[in-house]
Scaffold this motif. Sequence first.
Motif, PDB file in Angstrom:
ATOM      1  N   GLU A  38      15.110  -6.484 -57.659  1.00 34.69           N
ATOM      2  CA  GLU A  38      15.640  -5.633 -56.592  1.00 34.69           C
ATOM      3  C   GLU A  38      16.326  -6.448 -55.509  1.00 34.69           C
ATOM      4  O   GLU A  38      17.195  -5.937 -54.789  1.00 34.69           O
ATOM      5  CB  GLU A  38      14.514  -4.802 -55.983  1.00 34.69           C
ATOM      6  N   PHE A  39      15.944  -7.713 -55.417  1.00 36.98           N
ATOM      7  CA  PHE A  39      16.510  -8.580 -54.381  1.00 36.98           C
ATOM      8  C   PHE A  39      17.077  -9.841 -55.030  1.00 36.98           C
ATOM      9  O   PHE A  39      16.565 -10.935 -54.827  1.00 36.98           O
ATOM     10  CB  PHE A  39      15.448  -8.936 -53.345  1.00 36.98           C
TER      11      PHE A  39
ATOM     12  N   ASN B 161      -0.933  -8.447 -44.488  1.00 35.37           N
ATOM     13  CA  ASN B 161      -0.086  -9.632 -44.635  1.00 35.37           C
ATOM     14  C   ASN B 161       0.316 -10.141 -43.268  1.00 35.37           C
ATOM     15  O   ASN B 161       0.252  -9.408 -42.279  1.00 35.37           O
ATOM     16  CB  ASN B 161       1.171  -9.319 -45.452  1.00 35.37           C
ATOM     17  N   ARG B 162       0.724 -11.400 -43.211  1.00 37.94           N
ATOM     18  CA  ARG B 162       1.198 -11.941 -41.937  1.00 37.94           C
ATOM     19  C   ARG B 162       2.384 -11.138 -41.442  1.00 37.94           C
ATOM     20  O   ARG B 162       2.454 -10.749 -40.286  1.00 37.94           O
ATOM     21  CB  ARG B 162       1.592 -13.418 -42.095  1.00 37.94           C
ATOM     22  N   ASN B 163       3.348 -10.880 -42.344  1.00 41.24           N
ATOM     23  CA  ASN B 163       4.477 -10.010 -42.043  1.00 41.24           C
ATOM     24  C   ASN B 163       4.695  -9.076 -43.224  1.00 41.24           C
ATOM     25  O   ASN B 163       4.403  -9.422 -44.379  1.00 41.24           O
ATOM     26  CB  ASN B 163       5.746 -10.832 -41.787  1.00 41.24           C
ATOM     27  N   LEU B 164       5.196  -7.895 -42.935  1.00 41.29           N
ATOM     28  CA  LEU B 164       5.407  -6.878 -43.957  1.00 41.29           C
ATOM     29  C   LEU B 164       6.774  -7.108 -44.578  1.00 41.29           C
ATOM     30  O   LEU B 164       7.804  -6.835 -43.960  1.00 41.29           O
ATOM     31  CB  LEU B 164       5.293  -5.489 -43.325  1.00 41.29           C
ATOM     32  N   GLU B 165       6.781  -7.585 -45.830  1.00 40.86           N
ATOM     33  CA  GLU B 165       8.025  -8.023 -46.456  1.00 40.86           C
ATOM     34  C   GLU B 165       7.892  -7.987 -47.976  1.00 40.86           C
ATOM     35  O   GLU B 165       6.781  -7.959 -48.520  1.00 40.86           O
ATOM     36  CB  GLU B 165       8.362  -9.436 -45.983  1.00 40.86           C
ATOM     37  N   PRO B 166       9.024  -8.013 -48.700  1.00 38.83           N
ATOM     38  CA  PRO B 166       8.971  -7.909 -50.156  1.00 38.83           C
ATOM     39  C   PRO B 166       8.164  -9.007 -50.848  1.00 38.83           C
ATOM     40  O   PRO B 166       7.522  -8.740 -51.870  1.00 38.83           O
ATOM     41  CB  PRO B 166      10.455  -7.976 -50.559  1.00 38.83           C
TER      42      PRO B 166
ATOM     43  N   ASP C 281       6.422  -7.487 -38.067  1.00 39.48           N
ATOM     44  CA  ASP C 281       7.691  -6.981 -38.605  1.00 39.48           C
ATOM     45  C   ASP C 281       8.754  -8.066 -38.689  1.00 39.48           C
ATOM     46  O   ASP C 281       9.949  -7.777 -38.774  1.00 39.48           O
ATOM     47  CB  ASP C 281       8.191  -5.788 -37.791  1.00 39.48           C
ATOM     48  N   ASP C 282       8.299  -9.313 -38.696  1.00 42.06           N
ATOM     49  CA  ASP C 282       9.225 -10.433 -38.858  1.00 42.06           C
ATOM     50  C   ASP C 282       9.274 -10.825 -40.341  1.00 42.06           C
ATOM     51  O   ASP C 282       8.817 -10.069 -41.205  1.00 42.06           O
ATOM     52  CB  ASP C 282       8.773 -11.606 -37.984  1.00 42.06           C
ATOM     53  N   VAL C 283       9.799 -11.987 -40.647  1.00 41.17           N
ATOM     54  CA  VAL C 283       9.888 -12.482 -42.024  1.00 41.17           C
ATOM     55  C   VAL C 283       9.231 -13.844 -42.094  1.00 41.17           C
ATOM     56  O   VAL C 283       9.579 -14.751 -41.332  1.00 41.17           O
ATOM     57  CB  VAL C 283      11.355 -12.585 -42.496  1.00 41.17           C
TER      58      VAL C 283
ATOM     59  N   ALA D  72      14.454 -13.776 -47.636  1.00 38.08           N
ATOM     60  CA  ALA D  72      15.607 -13.475 -46.786  1.00 38.08           C
ATOM     61  C   ALA D  72      15.305 -12.321 -45.832  1.00 38.08           C
ATOM     62  O   ALA D  72      14.468 -11.464 -46.106  1.00 38.08           O
ATOM     63  CB  ALA D  72      16.805 -13.121 -47.666  1.00 38.08           C
ATOM     64  N   ARG D  73      16.003 -12.315 -44.728  1.00 36.25           N
ATOM     65  CA  ARG D  73      15.939 -11.191 -43.804  1.00 36.25           C
ATOM     66  C   ARG D  73      16.872 -10.088 -44.301  1.00 36.25           C
ATOM     67  O   ARG D  73      17.888 -10.362 -44.942  1.00 36.25           O
ATOM     68  CB  ARG D  73      16.367 -11.628 -42.401  1.00 36.25           C
ATOM     69  N   PRO D  74      16.543  -8.849 -43.996  1.00 39.13           N
ATOM     70  CA  PRO D  74      17.467  -7.767 -44.378  1.00 39.13           C
ATOM     71  C   PRO D  74      18.749  -7.838 -43.562  1.00 39.13           C
ATOM     72  O   PRO D  74      18.785  -8.427 -42.481  1.00 39.13           O
ATOM     73  CB  PRO D  74      16.667  -6.499 -44.066  1.00 39.13           C
ATOM     74  N   GLU D  75      19.775  -7.225 -44.084  1.00 44.35           N
ATOM     75  CA  GLU D  75      21.079  -7.255 -43.407  1.00 44.35           C
ATOM     76  C   GLU D  75      21.070  -6.332 -42.195  1.00 44.35           C
ATOM     77  O   GLU D  75      20.280  -5.396 -42.091  1.00 44.35           O
ATOM     78  CB  GLU D  75      22.174  -6.839 -44.384  1.00 44.35           C
ATOM     79  N   GLY D  76      21.963  -6.630 -41.283  1.00 46.19           N
ATOM     80  CA  GLY D  76      22.180  -5.755 -40.150  1.00 46.19           C
ATOM     81  C   GLY D  76      21.114  -5.811 -39.084  1.00 46.19           C
ATOM     82  O   GLY D  76      21.015  -4.903 -38.245  1.00 46.19           O
ATOM     83  N   GLY D  77      20.286  -6.858 -39.101  1.00 46.67           N
ATOM     84  CA  GLY D  77      19.265  -6.999 -38.080  1.00 46.67           C
ATOM     85  C   GLY D  77      18.115  -6.015 -38.205  1.00 46.67           C
ATOM     86  O   GLY D  77      17.320  -5.870 -37.275  1.00 46.67           O
ATOM     87  N   ARG D  78      17.986  -5.346 -39.339  1.00 44.06           N
ATOM     88  CA  ARG D  78      16.913  -4.378 -39.521  1.00 44.06           C
ATOM     89  C   ARG D  78      15.606  -5.101 -39.893  1.00 44.06           C
ATOM     90  O   ARG D  78      15.589  -6.308 -40.142  1.00 44.06           O
ATOM     91  CB  ARG D  78      17.273  -3.361 -40.617  1.00 44.06           C
ATOM     92  N   LYS D  79      14.508  -4.365 -39.950  1.00 49.48           N
ATOM     93  CA  LYS D  79      13.201  -4.900 -40.298  1.00 49.48           C
ATOM     94  C   LYS D  79      12.769  -4.314 -41.639  1.00 49.48           C
ATOM     95  O   LYS D  79      12.945  -3.118 -41.888  1.00 49.48           O
ATOM     96  CB  LYS D  79      12.164  -4.529 -39.232  1.00 49.48           C
ATOM     97  N   TRP D  80      12.186  -5.183 -42.488  1.00 50.19           N
ATOM     98  CA  TRP D  80      11.677  -4.673 -43.765  1.00 50.19           C
ATOM     99  C   TRP D  80      10.675  -3.543 -43.532  1.00 50.19           C
ATOM    100  O   TRP D  80      10.648  -2.559 -44.276  1.00 50.19           O
ATOM    101  CB  TRP D  80      11.026  -5.798 -44.557  1.00 50.19           C
TER     102      TRP D  80
END
Length: 430
Positions: free
Chosen positions: A147-148, A238-243, A272-274, A278-286
């Motif tokens: 997916e990524f 998790n430390r941060n919520l991410e894929p 909500d950091d990473v 990779a970070r999502p595009e457009g400055g959004r949060k996963w």
Amino acid sequence: MMGSYFIDVATTMNILFIHQNFPAQFKFLAPALVRQGHVVHALCMRQPSHAGQWQGVQVHTYKAERGSAADVHPWVKDFEAKVIRGQACWEAAQALKAQGFVPDVIIAHHGWGESLFLKDVWPHAKLGIYCEFFYNQHGADAGFDPEFPVREQGNANRLRLKNLNNLLHFDDADAGISPTHWQASTFPEPFRNRITVVHDGIDTQAVAPNPAVRLTLKTSAGQQISLSRQNEVVTFVNRNLEPYRGYHVFMRALPELLRRKPQARILIVGGDDVSYGARPEGGRKWKDIFASEVRPQISDSDWSRVHFLGTVPYQYFIPLLQLSSVHVYLTYPFVLSWSLLEAMSAGCAIVASDTKPLHEVIRHDETGRLVNFFDPAELAQQVCALLDDPAARQRLGANARALATSTYDLNTVCLPRQLDWVTALGRVIM
């Protein structure tokens, strides 16, 4: 000099720890060495709360005077950052040497490059490195999640250069230590033979089941709810919520899980950091991306049972695990989280992804249940099945705790083995 012999210097060693976020993985080991009578110092990035003395460790701070250049080649941007940190640590080491400190042993988490040049300051010191992860093009995190996909041209080349820091340390390091066998297996031979596998350790006495636990939470609507072991509680941490840690998969399991279990509370811990990837595009949060994706499938009343708790102080984190009916842990083939072993120590019934790092600790239907990382429907089904089966939860939780106490207990297993590793590192061959 005729012949050779060993001089055990363990009782008189000067020891230097290197970690940009000290104490981090060394939070138990460093004070234990102080208690053994060693002189222990640490170098870390500028953290005022740790400056001076911490549990008997003399802490010295430093900071990088510059960041990466804007026009540096993208394939070497990571290595340039490590060289900058390495230079800052090298300068701090020179100042420490000028004060008369000469370490017998240096123990470094080398992942950020700080220890790259320390052998030039103290060439006779023994260097042990914390081997957390070696980047591989196949069989680990890279390319795992279709997916990524990595769209960067030349990503294989970038990964190869990302390992420069690891490779340069192999020539200088006398030994390595790694928290899991799988993480050690990512490192190439011949250095892999110099890696001892010892986990950082879990204080299984402090992190233990508590049937009487209660926890009061404030909902996003400002209401307070009080939960106990009598409630159905599903935890995800998790430390941060991410894929990388399967947040997207967990969120996609929620519509079915909430529909089938109308009393269940979902407690989600993480920023909500990473941390990885990779970070999502457009400055959004996963966090927001996948919450928004599933929200139209979930009624308002069901969504009110989903609680995003952000980052949780440790004194509240343990009660949260003790409260859990089912704990979900998902990860790419990557570094294993402390939180999983803490959940096992707390006696949680665990549903985890069937990925390589988990195979050391989760045996299917013995110490937890394994599901396909990419299958939200299977994840929801297994969580619901355990919520419906208290006897299975009890059995899996008891077995998980037994493994945690027998294999990962801080005081009886891990810390003694870490101390033995430091002692062996400090032996001088003459």
